[in-house]
Motif scaffolding. Structure first.
Motif, short mmCIF file in Angstrom:
data_model
loop_
_atom_site.label_atom_id
_atom_site.label_comp_id
_atom_site.label_asym_id
_atom_site.label_seq_id
_atom_site.Cartn_x
_atom_site.Cartn_y
_atom_site.Cartn_z
N SER A 2 42.52 38.30 41.57
CA SER A 2 41.54 39.31 41.15
C SER A 2 40.19 38.65 40.90
O SER A 2 40.11 37.49 40.50
N GLU A 3 39.18 39.43 41.15
CA GLU A 3 37.82 38.93 40.95
C GLU A 3 37.36 39.21 39.53
O GLU A 3 37.71 40.22 38.94
N ALA A 4 36.56 38.31 38.99
CA ALA A 4 35.98 38.52 37.66
C ALA A 4 34.98 39.67 37.73
O ALA A 4 34.34 39.87 38.77
N PRO A 5 34.87 40.45 36.66
CA PRO A 5 33.91 41.56 36.69
C PRO A 5 32.48 41.04 36.83
O PRO A 5 32.12 40.00 36.28
N MET A 6 31.71 41.76 37.60
CA MET A 6 30.31 41.39 37.81
C MET A 6 29.48 41.91 36.64
O MET A 6 29.72 43.02 36.16
N ARG A 7 28.52 41.13 36.19
CA ARG A 7 27.66 41.54 35.08
C ARG A 7 26.21 41.49 35.53
O ARG A 7 25.76 40.49 36.08
N TRP A 193 21.78 38.98 38.30
CA TRP A 193 23.23 38.85 38.30
C TRP A 193 23.58 37.52 38.92
O TRP A 193 22.78 36.89 39.60
N GLY A 196 29.38 35.75 42.38
CA GLY A 196 30.52 34.87 42.23
C GLY A 196 31.63 35.17 43.19
O GLY A 196 31.62 36.10 43.93
#
Length: 196
Positions: A2-7, A193, A196
């Motif tokens: 899973s990908e980390a949430p984008m901020r 942002w 990633g």
């Protein structure tokens, strides 16, 4: 996986002031203090870093040296706070903008070097500069400092480490005009942002 949430960080504005202006001759890196800078789309006329294009060097290893590319490095912006921090790290009383080829000394914006690419600087007199990114410290600047401290051969290379992430920014002229010493400016940071 899973990908980390984008901020995302929202766009914002910061106020600053031009504490000093400097220009170089066509054949030298060292700048001299001036009261105003007239800027065209090519940057500062007859300045060593002026021009719509420039030749590549060590900063662009993906091109053969001397390749002609767009000049995104027309102006060098510095912060008095960051210069003082670098001087302290080198155990010297000061680093003057002129010694390292600075064009604008900007005060009032904390961590100037950390402003993101695409930041726009709007000056009270009408000029707009676009930030390309941070200006990596180099030995040429270290040599400029060492000239003022005889016997400190360590400064040429020492500056590269001492000024990392506090060497200022490079920018290009988006809207030409004249900048005056003491003039106010507004930095408009874009939405940011991390990819990633």
């Amino acid at each position: 996986m899973s990908e980390a949430p984008m901020r995302r960080h929202p766009a914002r504005k910061l106020k600053g002031r031009v504490a000093g202006l400097f220009r170089a001759p066509p054949d030298d890196f060292v700048t001299s203090a001036v009261e105003t800078l007239d800027l065209g789309f090519d940057g500062v006329a007859a300045d060593v870093h002026g021009g719509a294009t420039r030749r590549t060097g060590g900063r662009e290893p993906w091109y053969p040296r001397g390749t002609e590319i767009r000049n995104e490095r027309q102006l060098s912006l510095l912060s008095p706070d960051e210069l003082a921090e670098a001087a302290e790290a080198l155990a010297i009383p000061e680093i003057r903008p002129e010694w390292i080829g600075g064009n604008l000394l900007v005060e009032g914006i904390p961590r100037l070097t950390w402003l993101p690419p695409r930041t726009l600087l709007f000056f009270e007199g009408g000029v707009t500069l676009k930030i390309d990114g941070d200006n990596g410290p180099c030995r040429l600047s270290g040599r400029g400092i060492a000239r003022h401290h005889p016997g400190r051969e360590d400064l040429e290379l020492g500056f590269v480490k001492a000024a990392k992430h506090r060497r200022g920014l490079v920018a290009w002229v988006e809207k030409p005009g004249r900048i005056a010493r003491g003039e106010g400016l507004e930095a408009r940071l874009p939405e940011q942002w991390i990819y990633g």
